[in-house]
Design an enzyme around this catalytic site. Structure first.
Site, PDB file in Angstrom:
ATOM      1  N   ASP A  57       0.830  -1.204   0.000  1.00 59.70           N
ATOM      2  CA  ASP A  57       0.000   0.000   0.000  1.00 59.70           C
ATOM      3  C   ASP A  57       0.868   1.259   0.000  1.00 59.70           C
ATOM      4  O   ASP A  57       0.530   2.250  -0.648  1.00 59.70           O
ATOM      5  CB  ASP A  57      -0.946  -0.008   1.200  1.00 59.70           C
ATOM      6  CG  ASP A  57      -1.894   1.174   1.194  1.00 59.70           C
ATOM      7  OD1 ASP A  57      -2.428   1.502   0.105  1.00 59.70           O
ATOM      8  OD2 ASP A  57      -2.103   1.774   2.263  1.00 59.70           O
ATOM      9  N   ASP A  60       2.584   1.399  -3.655  1.00 58.90           N
ATOM     10  CA  ASP A  60       1.799   1.726  -4.860  1.00 58.90           C
ATOM     11  C   ASP A  60       1.802   3.222  -5.133  1.00 58.90           C
ATOM     12  O   ASP A  60       2.048   3.649  -6.260  1.00 58.90           O
ATOM     13  CB  ASP A  60       0.381   1.133  -4.818  1.00 58.90           C
ATOM     14  CG  ASP A  60      -0.497   1.661  -3.700  1.00 58.90           C
ATOM     15  OD1 ASP A  60      -0.072   2.527  -2.903  1.00 58.90           O
ATOM     16  OD2 ASP A  60      -1.643   1.171  -3.605  1.00 58.90           O
ATOM     17  N   ASP A  78      -6.947   2.758  -4.952  1.00 57.93           N
ATOM     18  CA  ASP A  78      -6.167   2.645  -3.728  1.00 57.93           C
ATOM     19  C   ASP A  78      -7.043   2.820  -2.488  1.00 57.93           C
ATOM     20  O   ASP A  78      -6.993   2.008  -1.570  1.00 57.93           O
ATOM     21  CB  ASP A  78      -5.030   3.675  -3.733  1.00 57.93           C
ATOM     22  CG  ASP A  78      -4.190   3.582  -2.474  1.00 57.93           C
ATOM     23  OD1 ASP A  78      -3.634   2.501  -2.204  1.00 57.93           O
ATOM     24  OD2 ASP A  78      -4.102   4.590  -1.746  1.00 57.93           O
ATOM     25  N   ASP A  82      -8.014  -0.062   0.225  1.00 56.36           N
ATOM     26  CA  ASP A  82      -7.692   0.171   1.642  1.00 56.36           C
ATOM     27  C   ASP A  82      -8.885  -0.178   2.532  1.00 56.36           C
ATOM     28  O   ASP A  82      -8.717  -0.807   3.585  1.00 56.36           O
ATOM     29  CB  ASP A  82      -7.303   1.635   1.888  1.00 56.36           C
ATOM     30  CG  ASP A  82      -5.927   1.988   1.360  1.00 56.36           C
ATOM     31  OD1 ASP A  82      -5.182   1.080   0.928  1.00 56.36           O
ATOM     32  OD2 ASP A  82      -5.601   3.199   1.372  1.00 56.36           O
TER      33      ASP A  82
END
Length: 183
Positions: A57, A60, A78, A82
């Site tokens: 995470d 990215d 994203d 999450d």
């Protein structure tokens, strides 16, 4: 961004890897890790899973910036992934023996913290750095909880309760911050 993360991101960007691939890989790792941790009843595997997924995470976005491939689609993907990963963490808590009501409260408040940021930023109010338990702190707290679970389950449950309480405080901090910032 730290120097080691920046160096790894630049190296990954040179390979041509898509930032969205890393985002999707974080969900795949979290999903697979959850299944294995629950099947084996090994909370340490979940701590490792969250660590690996969390690293992806971080990477990215760093890869997107390094390769100048920042996009609205990537940002949307994203933040969506999450939230899904946070739900999977909450599910792992419940499946590995944390009180289900506490697991649901933790998950709901975690998602609310992120939702408040998204909604506030759509209204022009920046919330980065506002609140005690931002996503990174919640992930670190979750890693600690799963590590604790392997040797002291009551202490792990107490840690979840404390993290949940602090996440609730973060929700209030962000609500009041946004209400003060809006006309």
């Amino acid at each position: 961004m730290s120097a080691p993360i920046s160096a790894v991101a630049k190296a990954l960007a040179r390979t041509g890897i898509a930032p969205n691939f890393l985002t999707l890989a974080s969900l795949l790792i979290m999903s697979t890790g959850l299944v294995i941790a629950v099947y084996t009843q090994n909370p340490l595997l979940m701590a490792l899973t969250i660590s690996l997924s969390g690293l992806l995470d971080v990477l990215d976005g760093a890869v997107a910036r390094s390769s100048q491939r920042i996009s609205q689609k990537g940002a949307f993907l994203d933040s969506t992934i999450d939230k899904l990963n946070e739900v999977l963490i909450g599910l792992a808590l419940a499946e590995l023996g944390i009180n289900p009501s506490l697991s649901v409260c933790f998950t709901g408040l975690s998602i609310t913290v992120s939702y408040i940021r998204s909604r506030a930023e759509s209204l022009g109010v920046k919330l980065e750095g506002v609140g005690l338990m931002e996503r990174a702190e919640r992930l670190i707290g979750s890693i600690v909880v799963f590590a604790l679970m392997s040797f002291n389950h009551p202490l792990a449950e107490l840690a979840v309760a404390i993290i949940t309480l602090l996440t609730g405080v973060t929700v209030l901090q962000r609500i009041f911050y946004v209400l003060r910032a809006l006309p």
